[in-house]
Design an enzyme around this catalytic site. Sequence first.
Site, PDB file in Angstrom:
ATOM      1  N   CYS A 129       3.930  -8.846   0.666  1.00 41.28           N
ATOM      2  CA  CYS A 129       3.507 -10.221   0.405  1.00 41.28           C
ATOM      3  C   CYS A 129       4.710 -11.098   0.023  1.00 41.28           C
ATOM      4  O   CYS A 129       5.541 -11.375   0.887  1.00 41.28           O
ATOM      5  CB  CYS A 129       2.386 -10.229  -0.639  1.00 41.28           C
ATOM      6  SG  CYS A 129       1.382 -11.721  -0.518  1.00 41.28           S
TER       7      CYS A 129
ATOM      8  N   HIS B 227      -1.485  -6.133   0.153  1.00 39.24           N
ATOM      9  CA  HIS B 227      -1.109  -5.414  -1.071  1.00 39.24           C
ATOM     10  C   HIS B 227      -1.642  -3.977  -1.112  1.00 39.24           C
ATOM     11  O   HIS B 227      -2.636  -3.709  -1.799  1.00 39.24           O
ATOM     12  CB  HIS B 227      -1.683  -6.149  -2.283  1.00 39.24           C
ATOM     13  CG  HIS B 227      -0.990  -7.413  -2.630  1.00 39.24           C
ATOM     14  ND1 HIS B 227      -0.009  -7.487  -3.590  1.00 39.24           N
ATOM     15  CD2 HIS B 227      -1.135  -8.657  -2.144  1.00 39.24           C
ATOM     16  CE1 HIS B 227       0.415  -8.736  -3.694  1.00 39.24           C
ATOM     17  NE2 HIS B 227      -0.255  -9.465  -2.831  1.00 39.24           N
TER      18      HIS B 227
ATOM     19  N   GLU C  31      -0.675  -1.544  -2.818  1.00 45.62           N
ATOM     20  CA  GLU C  31      -0.592  -0.986  -4.182  1.00 45.62           C
ATOM     21  C   GLU C  31      -1.843  -1.300  -5.010  1.00 45.62           C
ATOM     22  O   GLU C  31      -2.030  -0.740  -6.083  1.00 45.62           O
ATOM     23  CB  GLU C  31       0.677  -1.499  -4.883  1.00 45.62           C
ATOM     24  CG  GLU C  31       0.631  -2.920  -5.419  1.00 45.62           C
ATOM     25  CD  GLU C  31       0.739  -4.010  -4.343  1.00 45.62           C
ATOM     26  OE1 GLU C  31       0.767  -3.690  -3.138  1.00 45.62           O
ATOM     27  OE2 GLU C  31       0.781  -5.194  -4.726  1.00 45.62           O
TER      28      GLU C  31
END
Length: 196
Positions: free
Chosen positions: A82, A176, A178
């Site tokens: 991002c 994202h 994560e």
Amino acid sequence: MAGSVRVGVLALQGAFREHILSLEALGVEAVAVRLPDQLEGCAGLIIPGGESTAIGKLMTSYGFYEALCTAHDQGMAIWGTCAGAILLARRVLDALPDQRTLELMDIAVRRNAYGRQVDSFEAELTVGGVAGAPFPGVFIRAPWIEETGPSVEVLATHGGRTVAAREGRLLATTFHPELTGDPRIHGFFVDTVVGS
Ligand code: GLN
């Protein structure tokens, strides 16, 4: 998997803790990198999501632009998620006037590309190199990758726009991983780190 591999996570601003936890879940040694000399011994680095202008200013203050370009020249793999993808890009569309990037990856990225109405959403993605079920893409005020150079491999698209790409030891995702608990893209990056 890669017990002896050390991967740094740039820990100036944004979602760095989640990346550290994701790497540790894979058995990879993860280091929060706050100063350039902490890059020493890291075979790879993740630049997290957050706010690219804020991360960029802190990178200038701490001398990360030169340090990261040198480390990449010397073989370090870098993954930007991002805001991190914006920081890797050679060109940023809708950038702030003085916004600086590493200009390492031959991509043009448009900031905040999805506009206000749909600025955050989730979408299932088919990602090249990532086997199995679709990957849960979490997009938060995301950019998209608007142009890719000839040596860039597109790994995933959404709505006709590139959202994941790779060029040599560089990986960019506009979403994202994560935040999902799904370790597959972290595993994919670690494989790049080990192979480089
Ligand atoms: N919109 C942010 C930027 O321009 C990126 C958002 C994110 O990293 N989730 O930096």
